[in-house]
Design an enzyme around this catalytic site. Structure first.
Site, PDB file in Angstrom:
ATOM      1  NE  ARG A 250     -14.625   2.290   4.105  1.00 11.78           N
ATOM      2  CZ  ARG A 250     -14.415   3.057   3.045  1.00 11.78           C
ATOM      3  NH1 ARG A 250     -14.464   2.516   1.828  1.00 11.78           N
ATOM      4  NH2 ARG A 250     -14.165   4.347   3.167  1.00 11.78           N
ATOM      5  CD  GLU A 279      -9.267  -2.371   3.127  1.00 12.99           C
ATOM      6  OE1 GLU A 279      -8.700  -1.252   3.163  1.00 12.99           O
ATOM      7  OE2 GLU A 279     -10.258  -2.591   2.423  1.00 12.99           O
ATOM      8  CG  HIS A 297      -9.455   0.171  -0.255  1.00 17.10           C
ATOM      9  ND1 HIS A 297      -9.932   0.160   1.032  1.00 17.10           N
ATOM     10  CD2 HIS A 297     -10.228   1.068  -0.919  1.00 17.10           C
ATOM     11  CE1 HIS A 297     -10.943   1.015   1.151  1.00 17.10           C
ATOM     12  NE2 HIS A 297     -11.133   1.578  -0.035  1.00 17.10           N
TER      13      HIS A 297
END
Length: 337
Positions: A250, A279, A297
């Site tokens: 993450r 993000e 991602h």
């Protein structure tokens, strides 16, 4: 007695048959909300009364926001389970779920993601070590390798790969990295049992030793209050000059501003990132640096893995409805069922 209901938040793309099959044991409902305020209003309207289990995708955070005490209090009292379609569940406050009355149990998808994520991890390690991004960027600009060409990269053979967080993805990565001749060291909350560590020849070290010895540092740990910014300015100072840093966990486990500073100073030779702190926003210092490989991602962005994740999460819903137990309850609640 009325039938239980199962609520889907987000879109099921590949396992619709599995979801629809739940209609034999529950009424299936969805949300029309497009933001948190609308979702809270739906909850308070009584629309979801009778819902026992919730299936939610990671992208559904755009609808609900973080699943916290406020949202849990708005849900009907019938809700007992949340099945998260993803390995990471930092969008859900598990402590709030545990403390809620009635208690809500949370599950994730702990193993279906391992192979695909570790593949991306290895791709980023190789690309960052070889410093491919600078050359690829120059090529697209019509400059071949660039003028001057980028610094020579490094071979993976003989390099020490430090893995921070030796869960399923970390162990899968270690097996792949061994095939490239890398030496594996790792740090975890506790050492792996011998039967897991020995096949990958992984050496357990302290956190500071991991930082000091790694030629490549890979972040593979979950995001929680204890791991947020676990890698920051002080940690970069403890690393080797010219270290390579890769993150598929993450974004917020690393301080992006500190990474940009370390890249600009040359402390970090190159980086490979699949995840970011805010993000879909990416730090401008990362975007402009040619020595950083950026992937939006896509660690689990394969048909096979996406379908397997959906099926796993839906199976958690089925088991909750049929047996009152989850297939893969999150570790923080492991003693609660």
């Amino acid at each position: 007695m009325s039938r239980p209901k199962a609520l889907c938040i987000g879109t099921i793309w590949h396992a619709t048959d599995a979801w629809n099959s739940l209609s034999s044991i529950a009424d299936l409902v969805t949300t029309d909300a497009t933001n948190r305020a609308e979702f809270l209003a739906e909850c308070r309207s009584g629309r979801f009364d009778g819902v026992v289990a919730i299936y939610r995708t990671l992208s559904s955070v755009q609808i609900t926001g973080r699943i916290d005490a406020e949202l849990l209090d708005a849900l009907p009292s019938s809700v007992r389970y949340i099945a998260n379609c993803g390995a990471g569940y930092d969008q859900i406050d598990v402590d709030d779920c545990t403390a809620h009355n009635p208690r809500i149990l949370v599950s994730n998808v702990p193993t279906a993601v391992d192979d695909a994520t570790a593949d991306v991890n290895m791709f980023l390690i190789l690309g960052a070590l070889r410093n491919f991004n600078a050359g690829m960027q120059a090529l697209r600009e019509g400059k071949w390798r660039g003028n001057p060409p980028p610094p020579l990269g490094h071979d993976p053979e003989g390099k020490t790969l430090g893995i921070l967080g030796m869960g399923g993805i970390g162990r899968n990565l270690a097996r792949k990295a061994r095939a490239f001749g890398m030496k594996i060291i790792y740090h975890n909350r506790r050492p792996l049992p011998a039967e897991l560590a020995e096949p990958i020849e992984a050496e357990y070290v302290s956190f500071d030793e991991l930082l000091a010895r790694s030629d490549v540092l890979s972040l593979n740990l979950p995001l929680n209050p204890h791991t947020r910014h676990i890698i920051g300015k002080k940690e970069f100072e403890k690393m080797k000059d010219g270290v390579v840093v890769v993150n598929t966990a993450r974004g917020a486990v690393m301080d992006e501003a500190a990474l940009v500073e370390a890249l600009d100073s040359g402390k970090v030779f190159s980086a490979g990132l699949d995840v970011f702190e805010e993000e879909p926003t990416v730090h401008p210092g990362l975007l402009k640096n040619p020595n950083v490989i950026l992937v939006p991602h896509m660690g689990t962005w394969t048909l096979e893995t996406s379908k397997a994740m959906e099926e796993w999460a839906i199976d958690n819903v089925r088991r909750a409805l049929e047996t009152g137990k989850l297939k893969s309850i999150v570790p923080e609640q492991a003693n609660l069922q």
